[in-house]
Design an enzyme around this catalytic site. Structure first.
Site, PDB file in Angstrom:
ATOM      1  N   CYS A  24      -0.353  -2.119  -3.609  1.00 49.86           N
ATOM      2  CA  CYS A  24      -0.586  -3.480  -3.793  1.00 49.86           C
ATOM      3  C   CYS A  24      -0.246  -4.269  -2.517  1.00 49.86           C
ATOM      4  O   CYS A  24      -1.008  -5.256  -2.199  1.00 49.86           O
ATOM      5  CB  CYS A  24      -0.033  -4.129  -5.090  1.00 49.86           C
ATOM      6  SG  CYS A  24      -0.585  -3.681  -6.466  1.00 49.86           S
ATOM      7  N   CYS A  43       0.554  -0.411  11.739  1.00 52.41           N
ATOM      8  CA  CYS A  43       0.077  -1.113  10.567  1.00 52.41           C
ATOM      9  C   CYS A  43       1.011  -2.041  10.065  1.00 52.41           C
ATOM     10  O   CYS A  43       1.558  -2.533  10.863  1.00 52.41           O
ATOM     11  CB  CYS A  43      -0.170   0.321   9.618  1.00 52.41           C
ATOM     12  SG  CYS A  43       1.207   1.139   8.914  1.00 52.41           S
TER      13      CYS A  43
END
Length: 408
Positions: free
Chosen positions: A206, A366
């Protein structure tokens, strides 16, 4: 299928309890006996986050006598969009203590037990011991498998939930359940549904992919609904069933989940007979990514130095952000270009990069370093031997180099 109530009823309800729970008492399927069972119940909630928040609040409001909270984290501002048990004034405080205070404010008649620690193989069995039911609000596969196995060994049923973006799932895992006739219900465990975890990096968390805040309430309330049914014996719990909710299409589906006779845990010839190394089982990153990152990982401090050298013209490299476009809009490392990880996996990223023999180094990053390691493995396999990735990613950059940018 109906099941006998999980707990025996308490001796009595006080006058105050009758007033408080009057709307339950007039429901025939709950009544005085059901409410006494809730009063006598001990429910352990793992996590005081997205799912744990509504679960704890409604379990407390329902009158569950003893609530346990397992939570080691602190409240962060990014939690407040969905973790409604916490407020602005709780930012920086332990989630377990914040959640305990909210529960006691909702219902001071509830006894709250706090475990301000991370669950692991060393403590999970001792923490679970003595609880009637577990509500699992964890958000990673390693902990889910550990919860499943520990609950199985202790013969404790548990209510599971999962959320991601607009999608949610819920089920009740109770392999030791017996029906009203005292016969085995042949109910599945989590491993029957998911025998193996997904490949590392395949399913974003999430934190990486996002979650609709109100989805937590939808799935969390289903978990509490099932917990109440299991505790009181009301209705038919979703044992052996998987509820799937698509909030974007407003669609519910219910699938049958059968016990797997070949299940490694609860099958006819189990191979998992004790707690295992769950991190190794699920893998933080794939072996290929780990091999690629070994010796090819730089820090954000090194990257900052490299960016200065690039500005001065003494170094040539391309800095690639492998996150998704919506993440790139929130924050970014200056001078980076966006090529999502999916483009590396399908091969199209190679068309957007300098050729292998150009002499231009490729640097990947990232959010935290997991996805960039997976993309790095693709690059290494394509011949980009000098390519590297940034350990800690944007999170480390914001924390150590540029705190003026928002975290997420």
């Amino acid at each position: 299928m109906s099941f006998p109530a999980l707990v025996e009823p308490a001796d009595e309800l006080t006058v105050d309890e009758v007033r408080r729970y009057s709307r339950h008492l007039i429901i025939p399927d709950v009544g005085m006996t059901g409410q006494k069972r809730l009063k006598n119940a001990k429910v352990l909630v793992i996590g005081a986050g997205g799912l744990g928040s509504p679960a704890l609040m409604y379990l407390a409001a329902a009158g569950v006598g003893t609530l346990g909270i397992v939570e080691f984290d602190e409240v962060d501002e990014s939690n407040l969009q969905r973790q409604i048990i916490h407020g602005q004034s709780d930012v920086g405080r332990p989630k377990a203590l914040s959640a305990k205070e909210s529960v006691q404010e909702i219902n001071p008649l509830v006894n709250v037990v706090v475990y301000e620690e991370r669950l692991d193989n060393d403590n999970v069995l001792s923490v679970f011991e003595g609880w009637d039911l577990i509500v699992d609000g964890t958000d990673n596969f390693a902990t889910r498998y550990m919860v499943n196995d520990a609950a199985y060994f202790l013969k404790i049923p548990y209510v599971w939930g999962s959320i991601y973006r607009f999608d949610g799932q819920a089920s009740v895992f109770w392999p030791h359940a017996v029906d009203e006739n005292g016969e085995s219900a042949d109910a599945p465990c989590y491993r029957c549904l998911y025998p193996e975890p997904p490949p590392p990096g395949m399913v974003p968390s999430c934190a990486e992919g996002g979650v609709l805040g109100v989805l937590c309430a939808s799935i969390g309330s289903i978990q509490v609904n099932e917990a109440i049914k299991v505790l009181t014996g009301a209705g038919e719990p979703i044992v052996g069933k998987l509820m799937i909710y698509d909030a974007l299409e407003m669609e519910y589906r219910k699938l049958r989940v059968r016990k797997d006779p070949k299940c490694a845990l609860c099958g006819e010839n189990p191979t998992v007979t004790g707690l295992i190394d769950y991190d190794a089982f699920c893998g933080a990153v794939s072996e290929e990514a780990a091999d690629a990152a070994a010796g090819s990982t730089i820090s954000v401090v090194q990257l900052e130095h490299m960016l200065k050298e690039r500005e001065e013209g003494s170094r040539d490299f391309v800095l690639v952000d492998v996150r998704e476009p919506n993440e790139f809009e929130i924050n970014r490392i200056p001078g980076s270009v966006l090529i999502p990880k999916g483009d590396f996996l399908n091969g199209s990223a190679l068309e957007q990069l300098p050729s292998v023999d150009s002499g231009t180094q490729v640097v990947l990053h990232c959010k935290s370093g997991v996805r960039s390691a997976e993309a790095l493995a693709v690059l290494k396999g394509a011949g980009y031997d000098d390519s590297v990735h940034v350990g800690g990613g944007v999170v480390a950059w914001v924390n150590q180099i540029d705190p003026s940018q928002p975290a997420y």
